[in-house]
Motif scaffolding. Structure first.
Motif, PDB file in Angstrom:
ATOM      1  N   PRO A 147       0.811  -1.230   0.000  1.00  0.00           N
ATOM      2  CA  PRO A 147       0.000   0.000   0.000  1.00  0.00           C
ATOM      3  C   PRO A 147       0.836   1.268   0.000  1.00  0.00           C
ATOM      4  N   ASP A 148       2.035   1.210   0.542  1.00  0.00           N
ATOM      5  CA  ASP A 148       2.877   2.404   0.615  1.00  0.00           C
ATOM      6  C   ASP A 148       3.294   2.897  -0.776  1.00  0.00           C
ATOM      7  N   LEU A 149       3.177   2.005  -1.778  1.00  0.00           N
ATOM      8  CA  LEU A 149       3.510   2.401  -3.150  1.00  0.00           C
ATOM      9  C   LEU A 149       2.614   3.540  -3.629  1.00  0.00           C
ATOM     10  N   TYR A 150       1.401   3.586  -3.127  1.00  0.00           N
ATOM     11  CA  TYR A 150       0.426   4.565  -3.611  1.00  0.00           C
ATOM     12  C   TYR A 150       0.163   5.696  -2.618  1.00  0.00           C
ATOM     13  N   ALA A 151       0.846   5.662  -1.471  1.00  0.00           N
ATOM     14  CA  ALA A 151       0.610   6.666  -0.428  1.00  0.00           C
ATOM     15  C   ALA A 151       1.677   7.750  -0.444  1.00  0.00           C
ATOM     16  N   GLY A 152       1.268   8.972  -0.052  1.00  0.00           N
ATOM     17  CA  GLY A 152       2.227  10.061   0.023  1.00  0.00           C
ATOM     18  C   GLY A 152       3.137   9.937   1.229  1.00  0.00           C
ATOM     19  N   GLY A 153       2.722   9.147   2.211  1.00  0.00           N
ATOM     20  CA  GLY A 153       3.535   8.945   3.413  1.00  0.00           C
ATOM     21  C   GLY A 153       3.126   7.651   4.080  1.00  0.00           C
ATOM     22  N   ALA A 154       3.732   7.373   5.222  1.00  0.00           N
ATOM     23  CA  ALA A 154       3.428   6.135   5.926  1.00  0.00           C
ATOM     24  C   ALA A 154       2.022   6.193   6.500  1.00  0.00           C
ATOM     25  N   GLY A 155       1.311   5.080   6.446  1.00  0.00           N
ATOM     26  CA  GLY A 155      -0.046   5.025   6.972  1.00  0.00           C
ATOM     27  C   GLY A 155      -0.047   4.656   8.445  1.00  0.00           C
ATOM     28  N   ALA A 156      -1.242   4.565   9.013  1.00  0.00           N
ATOM     29  CA  ALA A 156      -1.401   4.207  10.422  1.00  0.00           C
ATOM     30  C   ALA A 156      -2.635   3.343  10.574  1.00  0.00           C
ATOM     31  N   THR A 169      -5.192   3.606   7.669  1.00  0.00           N
ATOM     32  CA  THR A 169      -5.482   4.830   6.916  1.00  0.00           C
ATOM     33  C   THR A 169      -4.186   5.400   6.360  1.00  0.00           C
ATOM     34  N   ALA A 170      -4.309   6.021   5.198  1.00  0.00           N
ATOM     35  CA  ALA A 170      -3.160   6.682   4.574  1.00  0.00           C
ATOM     36  C   ALA A 170      -3.693   7.632   3.522  1.00  0.00           C
ATOM     37  N   GLN A 171      -2.895   8.607   3.195  1.00  0.00           N
ATOM     38  CA  GLN A 171      -3.295   9.550   2.150  1.00  0.00           C
ATOM     39  C   GLN A 171      -2.722   9.079   0.823  1.00  0.00           C
ATOM     40  N   LEU A 172      -3.632   8.513  -0.017  1.00  0.00           N
ATOM     41  CA  LEU A 172      -3.190   8.035  -1.324  1.00  0.00           C
ATOM     42  C   LEU A 172      -3.080   9.205  -2.290  1.00  0.00           C
TER      43      LEU A 172
END
Length: 613
Positions: free
Chosen positions: A481-490, A514-517
């Motif tokens: 999922p981190d491939l599509y996120a602007g930063g690390a999720g939680a 949650t993460a900001q894609l």
């Protein structure tokens, strides 16, 4: 007492009436081979005479050399005639009347190393081939006249091994005629079509012209005859003397396939291997009808067998072609091949040449090579994962097809993504199903490789092992999922955690985070760890009835999505559980095919949600 310690010597004696039944029943597994053996003997007789002519021991009068095969259904005879070296009465007694004494072998030993070396084209070595005639005949006649102009002689032998010799054959010209008086079991061979089929199978490329005739048919008025064989097959020529059209015509003739082969490879190995051949890469149909090819093995232009796996590795058997290996005996056995050093060297040579041909095409004809790749891919990948040495030789020529249709090597791919994801290749196993992930990769400038074939995934895993020192890794587009996120999720908390824990259903091992894609239009994505998913896929393949392994999946909620923000602030009110269920269902649809229960649930939730609008 001293005499008891003295060793005693002797020789094994075999009576003909006992050995002939064994020869008749067990000499060859297929009776039709009798014709191959007799025609091969006729070819040897001509090869011997040519040899003597080259040494100046015989004056060739310019008469064309030929072998005639004729039959008479009325008289129940099959005759094989040559105008070769012939035999004197003494030679007939020596070579025909003694089982397993090879006149061919004696001739080679006598003349080997002299003149032009043409004696190496002699086929028979064992002195047994002639007796195959008794597999289909109860009486065999030999009428022969030596090139020395000694009197002609006729020899008649019956199936019990008894024979008579006559000197009433003065009308016979130079050479030998073998006349088979066919028994009941051999009557099936008294037809032109049957004999023609055998000659086409075993003798299609024998080095002497062969003519087939029915003795009861009238000959053509113009006297024109056509040989049933091609004495000068393409593999005997130099590659530089052959045209592209000749290679294609030869392919059509031998294999009856009118689709053009992808490309071909002309082999001509000198000492110490000494063999020739042509290998073709056929176009493989989608139904895999031609996944197993056909390699025809010849011995001095005489057909021996199809698809000898000891000479051609299993991963090359989808190829088609001919190999002429004069270092192998005509009566080749599987146990002989398995333990023969020559066979191992031939096999290694072929593998090396095939790999070099592929690399050469890539380096010198890249555009053409890319057009061939879709047809070559399965073969090359299977060969590479089967043989590390083959992989090492073709490593730089291995291509991967991107979702946009272009083709790249791993090195070229890694160069494109090195600033973002070092030593990682992102792939899809279903471009339609995983279109959303592919689009998100595209937005970030990350190309995606298609691994959609039967062998693709297994090959990628093998390539990771081969390139473990370079830490090469293949990741499916739904693995991180981190491939599509602007930063690390939680981990999700509060309202979102409660809503989606219920939406996912009981018994689902799923982490909600949650993460900001970077793509605001996607409310959530479902990802599964690469290793866990591979293990699950492997279990599903090899143990489809076993309980499914739980996979470590993660549902990432996109905080940049208006849908997720409205769920978090309560804007949906009573509809929130249905919206959460719909979001989860959409994430499942974008990641994999739904199970039957999942699909029914998704449709029901979606319908109810629409009713609430």
């Amino acid at each position: 007492m001293e005499s008891e310690k003295t060793p005693r010597s002797g020789g094994i004696s075999v009576e003909s009436e006992h050995i002939f039944p064994i020869i008749k029943k067990w000499l060859y597994s297929e009776k039709e081979i009798f014709l191959r053996e007799l025609v091969s003997n006729a070819s040897d007789a001509i090869t011997k005479l040519k040899r003597l002519s080259s040494l100046g021991q015989y004056q060739d009068n310019g008469e064309p050399y030929r072998i005639d095969v004729s039959f008479s259904a009325k008289d129940k005879t099959i005759t094989v005639t040559d105008n070769g070296i012939g035999m004197t009465e003494e030679e007939l007694e020596r070579y025909i009347c003694k089982v397993a004494l090879s006149g061919a072998l004696e001739f080679i030993q006598k003349y080997e190393g002299q003149g032009d070396g043409s004696a190496t084209g002699i086929i028979g070595h064992f002195g047994l081939g002639f007796y195959s005639a008794f597999m289909v005949a109860d009486t065999v006649e030999v009428v022969t006249r030596s090139y020395t102009d000694a009197p002609a002689v006729r020899w008649v032998c019956r199936e019990d091994g008894s024979y008579e010799v006559f000197d009433d054959a003065d009308g016979h010209g130079r050479g030998t005629s073998v006349i088979l008086h066919v028994n009941g079991e051999g009557e099936e061979y008294l037809s032109k079509s049957r004999l023609s089929g055998i000659l086409d199978k075993y003798c299609a490329f024998m080095p002497v012209e062969i003519y087939l005739s029915d003795e009861e048919e009238e000959k053509k008025e113009d006297g024109h005859e056509e040989p049933v064989n091609d004495p000068h097959p393409l593999w005997q020529k130099k590659a530089s003397d052959c045209t592209d059209e000749e290679y294609k015509a030869f392919y059509r003739k031998v294999f009856g396939d009118y689709r053009e082969p992808l490309f071909y490879l002309h082999l001509n190995a000198d000492y110490p291997l000494n063999f020739k051949g042509i290998l073709y890469f056929p176009k493989i149909r989608e139904d895999f009808e031609n996944l197993e090819g056909k390699i025809k093995l010849y011995y001095n232009q005489v057909f021996v067998a199809d698809n000898i796996k000891e000479i051609i590795p299993s991963y090359l058997l989808m190829l088609r072609g001919v190999l002429d290996c004069p270092e192998l005996p005509l009566n080749v056995s599987r146990s002989y091949l398995q333990n023969n050093a020559y066979v191992a060297k031939v096999s290694a040579y072929i593998v090396r040449k095939v790999a070099d041909k592929i690399t050469s095409l890539f380096q010198n004809e890249r555009e053409h090579y890319e057009k061939l790749w879709d047809d070559l891919k399965t073969f090359v990948e299977y060969a590479a994962l089967s043989d590390r040495k083959f992989y090492d030789r073709v490593h730089d020529a291995l291509l991967f097809t991107l979702t946009d249709g272009s083709k790249v090597t791993v090195a070229e791919y890694l160069e494109q993504v090195k600033e973002k994801h070092e030593q990682t290749v992102f792939y899809t196993q279903d471009a339609k199903l995983q279109a959303q992930y592919i689009e998100m990769c595209k937005e970030q400038g990350i190309p995606v490789v298609r691994l959609e074939g039967i062998v693709d995934m297994r090959f990628a895993e093998t390539m990771e092992q081969y390139e473990s020192a370079a830490k090469l890794k293949f990741l499916r587009v739904d693995a991180n999922p981190d491939l599509y996120a602007g930063g690390a999720g939680a981990d999700a908390e509060g309202v979102l955690k409660d809503l989606f824990s219920k939406a996912c259903g009981e018994g689902t091992e799923l982490t909600v985070r949650t993460a900001q894609l970077q793509n605001e239009s996607v409310p959530a994505i479902l990802t599964v760890e690469e290793e866990a998913r591979r293990m699950g896929d492997m279990m599903a393949m090899y143990a489809p009835d076993a309980p499914k392994m739980p996979q470590k999946a993660s549902l990432t909620l996109n905080t940049a999505s208006a849908v997720i923000r409205r769920l978090e602030d309560g804007s949906y009110g009573e509809r929130a559980p249905r919206v959460a269920a719909a979001v989860y269902g959409l994430a499942l649809l974008a990641q994999r095919k739904l199970e039957a229960d999942e699909l029914r649930r998704f449709l029901a939730d979606s319908t109810e949600l629409l009713a609430q609008l």
